[in-house]
Design a protein around this motif. Sequence first.
Motif, PDB file in Angstrom:
ATOM      1  N   UNK A  77       0.811  -1.230   0.000  1.00  0.00           N
ATOM      2  CA  UNK A  77       0.000   0.000   0.000  1.00  0.00           C
ATOM      3  C   UNK A  77       0.838   1.272   0.000  1.00  0.00           C
ATOM      4  N   UNK A  78       2.179   1.126   0.070  1.00  0.00           N
ATOM      5  CA  UNK A  78       3.079   2.283   0.020  1.00  0.00           C
ATOM      6  C   UNK A  78       2.810   3.275   1.154  1.00  0.00           C
ATOM      7  N   UNK A  79       2.371   2.738   2.310  1.00  0.00           N
ATOM      8  CA  UNK A  79       2.189   3.555   3.499  1.00  0.00           C
ATOM      9  C   UNK A  79       3.278   3.207   4.510  1.00  0.00           C
ATOM     10  N   UNK A  83       2.431  -7.666  -5.059  1.00  0.00           N
ATOM     11  CA  UNK A  83       1.240  -8.340  -4.522  1.00  0.00           C
ATOM     12  C   UNK A  83       0.511  -7.396  -3.569  1.00  0.00           C
ATOM     13  N   UNK A  84      -0.741  -7.758  -3.281  1.00  0.00           N
ATOM     14  CA  UNK A  84      -1.528  -7.073  -2.262  1.00  0.00           C
ATOM     15  C   UNK A  84      -1.934  -8.111  -1.222  1.00  0.00           C
ATOM     16  N   UNK A  85      -1.536  -7.864   0.016  1.00  0.00           N
ATOM     17  CA  UNK A  85      -1.852  -8.795   1.094  1.00  0.00           C
ATOM     18  C   UNK A  85      -3.354  -8.809   1.372  1.00  0.00           C
ATOM     19  N   UNK A  86      -3.873  -9.995   1.648  1.00  0.00           N
ATOM     20  CA  UNK A  86      -5.295 -10.096   1.998  1.00  0.00           C
ATOM     21  C   UNK A  86      -5.591  -9.389   3.316  1.00  0.00           C
ATOM     22  N   UNK A  87      -4.558  -9.268   4.169  1.00  0.00           N
ATOM     23  CA  UNK A  87      -4.739  -8.521   5.419  1.00  0.00           C
ATOM     24  C   UNK A  87      -4.918  -7.037   5.158  1.00  0.00           C
ATOM     25  N   UNK A  88      -4.488  -6.583   3.997  1.00  0.00           N
ATOM     26  CA  UNK A  88      -4.640  -5.199   3.565  1.00  0.00           C
ATOM     27  C   UNK A  88      -6.017  -5.080   2.909  1.00  0.00           C
ATOM     28  N   UNK A  89      -7.062  -5.152   3.736  1.00  0.00           N
ATOM     29  CA  UNK A  89      -8.417  -5.388   3.237  1.00  0.00           C
ATOM     30  C   UNK A  89      -8.899  -4.318   2.265  1.00  0.00           C
ATOM     31  N   UNK A 142      -8.578  -3.775  -5.499  1.00  0.00           N
ATOM     32  CA  UNK A 142      -7.974  -4.435  -6.659  1.00  0.00           C
ATOM     33  C   UNK A 142      -8.818  -5.608  -7.126  1.00  0.00           C
ATOM     34  N   UNK A 143      -9.378  -6.342  -6.175  1.00  0.00           N
ATOM     35  CA  UNK A 143     -10.198  -7.508  -6.534  1.00  0.00           C
ATOM     36  C   UNK A 143     -11.447  -7.066  -7.302  1.00  0.00           C
ATOM     37  N   UNK A 144     -12.079  -6.003  -6.850  1.00  0.00           N
ATOM     38  CA  UNK A 144     -13.307  -5.538  -7.510  1.00  0.00           C
ATOM     39  C   UNK A 144     -13.033  -4.988  -8.900  1.00  0.00           C
ATOM     40  N   UNK A 145     -11.811  -4.466  -9.098  1.00  0.00           N
ATOM     41  CA  UNK A 145     -11.449  -3.903 -10.393  1.00  0.00           C
ATOM     42  C   UNK A 145     -10.896  -4.946 -11.359  1.00  0.00           C
ATOM     43  N   UNK A 146     -10.682  -6.159 -10.875  1.00  0.00           N
ATOM     44  CA  UNK A 146     -10.137  -7.209 -11.728  1.00  0.00           C
ATOM     45  C   UNK A 146      -8.643  -7.043 -12.001  1.00  0.00           C
ATOM     46  N   UNK A 147      -7.929  -6.555 -11.000  1.00  0.00           N
ATOM     47  CA  UNK A 147      -6.511  -6.261 -11.181  1.00  0.00           C
ATOM     48  C   UNK A 147      -5.584  -7.386 -10.722  1.00  0.00           C
ATOM     49  N   UNK A 148      -6.160  -8.504 -10.292  1.00  0.00           N
ATOM     50  CA  UNK A 148      -5.347  -9.633  -9.857  1.00  0.00           C
ATOM     51  C   UNK A 148      -5.360 -10.737 -10.917  1.00  0.00           C
ATOM     52  N   UNK A 149      -4.285 -11.543 -10.915  1.00  0.00           N
ATOM     53  CA  UNK A 149      -4.317 -12.784 -11.673  1.00  0.00           C
ATOM     54  C   UNK A 149      -5.390 -13.684 -11.059  1.00  0.00           C
ATOM     55  N   UNK A 155       5.788 -15.231   1.272  1.00  0.00           N
ATOM     56  CA  UNK A 155       6.682 -15.344   2.430  1.00  0.00           C
ATOM     57  C   UNK A 155       6.589 -14.185   3.404  1.00  0.00           C
ATOM     58  N   UNK A 156       5.972 -13.083   2.999  1.00  0.00           N
ATOM     59  CA  UNK A 156       5.839 -11.922   3.879  1.00  0.00           C
ATOM     60  C   UNK A 156       4.381 -11.455   3.855  1.00  0.00           C
ATOM     61  N   UNK A 157       3.782 -11.335   5.005  1.00  0.00           N
ATOM     62  CA  UNK A 157       2.471 -10.707   5.089  1.00  0.00           C
ATOM     63  C   UNK A 157       1.292 -11.601   4.786  1.00  0.00           C
ATOM     64  N   UNK A 158       1.486 -12.926   4.736  1.00  0.00           N
ATOM     65  CA  UNK A 158       0.369 -13.824   4.516  1.00  0.00           C
ATOM     66  C   UNK A 158      -0.051 -13.928   3.060  1.00  0.00           C
ATOM     67  N   UNK A 159      -1.141 -14.633   2.811  1.00  0.00           N
ATOM     68  CA  UNK A 159      -1.601 -14.848   1.446  1.00  0.00           C
ATOM     69  C   UNK A 159      -1.979 -13.534   0.769  1.00  0.00           C
ATOM     70  N   UNK A 160      -1.775 -13.528  -0.551  1.00  0.00           N
ATOM     71  CA  UNK A 160      -1.887 -12.278  -1.306  1.00  0.00           C
ATOM     72  C   UNK A 160      -2.619 -12.495  -2.621  1.00  0.00           C
ATOM     73  N   UNK A 161      -2.971 -11.390  -3.231  1.00  0.00           N
ATOM     74  CA  UNK A 161      -3.370 -11.387  -4.622  1.00  0.00           C
ATOM     75  C   UNK A 161      -2.198 -10.932  -5.473  1.00  0.00           C
ATOM     76  N   UNK A 162      -1.974 -11.599  -6.600  1.00  0.00           N
ATOM     77  CA  UNK A 162      -0.864 -11.262  -7.492  1.00  0.00           C
ATOM     78  C   UNK A 162      -1.344 -10.196  -8.471  1.00  0.00           C
TER      79      UNK A 162
END
Length: 833
Positions: free
Chosen positions: A308-310, A340-346, A352-359, A373-380
């Motif tokens: 999230x660049x925060x 990636x975007x972490x799923x914890x980063x709700x 991104x998921x709603x916009x269709x920006x993930x594989x 390996x960092x931050x749990x499961x993610x969207x690519x």
Amino acid sequence: MKQQFFRLIILFFLGGLAMTVQAGSLKPGACLSYETNGNKAIFNCENNIQVEVEDMGSGILKIWYDTNGFSRNNESFAVIKKGDPSARLNVLEQPGSYEIYTGELIVRIEKSPFQIRVFDKYQKLLMEDFQDRGFEADSTKMSSYKTLKPGEHIYGLGEKNGPLDRVGSRFKMWNSDKPCYSANEDPLYKSIPFFMSSSGYGIFFDNTYKTEYNFGEESDNYYSFSAPGGEMEYYFIYGPTYPQIINRYMDLTGQPIMPPAWALGFAQCRGMLTNEQLTRDIAKGYRDRQIPCDMIYQDIGWTEYLQDFEWRDGNYDNPVKMLADLETEGFKVIVSQDPVISQANKRQWQEADSLGYFATDVRTGKTYDMPWPWGGNCGVVDFTNPKVADWWGDYQQKVLDDGVRGFWTDMGEPAWSNEESLDRLNMKHHLGMHDEIHNVYGLTWDKVVTEQFEKHNPNTRIFQMTRAAFAGMQRYTFGWSGDSGNGNDVTNGWKQMEAQLPIALSAGMCGIPFWTTDISGYCGDITDYDAMSELYVRWLQFGAFNPLSRIHHEGNNAVEPWLFGEEAERIAKKTIELKYRLFPYIYTYAREAHDTGMPLMRALVLEYPDDSEAANLDSEFMFGEELLVAPVLEEGAAFKKVYLPEGDWLDFNNPQNTFTGNQWIDYPVELETIPMFVKEGAIIPQMPVMQFIGQRVDYPLLISVFPAGINKKASFNVYEDDGETNNYKSDVFVKRKIQCLTKRTGLEIICKEAVSNGFAAQNRNLVYQVHMAKKPASVLLSGKQLKTFKLKKDENILPDTIEKAEWSWDEIAGNCFIRIPANFADQKIVIEN
């Protein structure tokens, strides 16, 4: 040829169709007819196979086998050069063959069986298909076999382990996250399917799938390259010299961008360098000790969530002020990105998921659930989706607006997607399935990062360093070799360090001229700094000649120079200062890398292709054209075995020591010794040691002159530009041409400026350091004799001000020093014997 081509092959076999091919494989058989279309010729062969030969110009041919009208799933991710369709390719038909003449090349095509041979215009055979196996396919792969000539050498494929000469080895392209990789491990992080032959040509296999290369491992008679999908489309690149081949490969895939000038200084990092106080402490440590440094990196944990660049709450009190304070001290801060975007980063994940920006997962149609390996499961993040670019660019710009100066794009293989991770093949990207996109995933990400940076920060030079990449990466980014070192025993990382040198040289041959190893090695816990100190020093001495020198280690293992003892700190400071002194020389070759693709670190074979000793020499390298560097890579070494090619060489550390070339020498070393040699007839520009690049803009130049033989010239063109903008792409720069002519009566030295596009050149005082056998009788400037001055012991040979032209003689070192004020810099100097 898309995947349906292979389904077609399988149907052929299942149907038991009669084909005039060897059992188990499909080949073109005989050529039945041909047709021409502009700069292309299409040969129609048996088994529904067509072969397109396109003259791309500049000694480059595209050769493409297909059964489906020459269509691709995607346009090439790497190739930017276009052929000229208005040109006309002439085909001369003979009873048993066809001939194509391009000006530089002759292509002879045997009709039955179909076979391609390429000659130069003097009828010298360069490359030929091995028998009738220029193309063959079965249900698992398609391949092209080429004749391997006796004594032929093959170089390339980018960052690959093993000897420089690839003959006798096998390699695979599948970008892989390989922490603490061994000295023989393959594949690694990058896929650069380009290689060169000593026969005078290169081949770029334009295929993004898991391609394989067998360079004579299974037979001395041939080599091959193959792929399980995609297209059998490759480019033949004529040289005949290695620099010409590299230059034409750049023409095909794009010129390397230049880094900002400050990026050619030193950088400091560690895995847990993710908070403000530690960053400030490291910066203070460098400046207090007067050890030059330009960059401090922040690793993955600098942000709370990927990506999230925060700034992470609690780790940074006031990041904007921190960045501003560090900038005033000459430090540029670089932060990591993950793709990636972490799923914890709700919030961001849902966006991104709603916009269709993930594989997506082809089995469910939903976002692919990627372990990380960092931050749990993610969207690519699917960077092949053009809609993603602006979205990602807006996010990354937040920290650039704060004062961050660049990025390192990490984990872009993507991580945890190695060969054994078969589930990843269920990922679907906007432009294709993962088996096609995997190797170019990092490239598509780096493209977005750079293009968005330039969109938001016009005419500003980007710094971006990447781990995973594909051919063409040089248009967007720079490289480092990933997680090297010995994770089991950090002090036993000598073999891993040694293996980094041929990796660096191979990378440089293939479009990665701006590169670094992780100095100290990334892997392993450091529990005994004294025990680690020798390896640390030797790694740093090698790393000082990496264009992008970065000290880095995993976790919270601190690797600042002052932690390894007083002797190691002293040597590290001296080594880092050497790199800063050589900046004018380094920056000049950075420009050459942009213009030609020739790397700064050069395998000797690039400069001495006819020297048999250089053919597989990977324990030393040329640094530019004038300097030979042979870093010590062995524990407890008392000597370094060094090969000196043809010519006469001077010891850079003690120029009174001279050596004749074409021989191996045992060079005595202490811990502080970096074996360096300079060619007779060389000029090496240097500057005063600064704490960061650009600390002083009006610095004087030290011109070290190593005169050539009688009636010969030594010359060097010192390059300068503003170091920050992209104006260099429009040739806004200055070059100072410095020349020294050796006569029987003495030396004549001239310095002239050649300004391009009105660049405002900085006036510089000049100090010439001329290495001579005896004291001159006199020194003249524009015909007038100069007075002498006495060089005091420990006096700075590059003073801040020079008020008058004068000269001095150092009897012990054999140096004639000539000081010239800037307003007299372009006048001729004569040194009389």
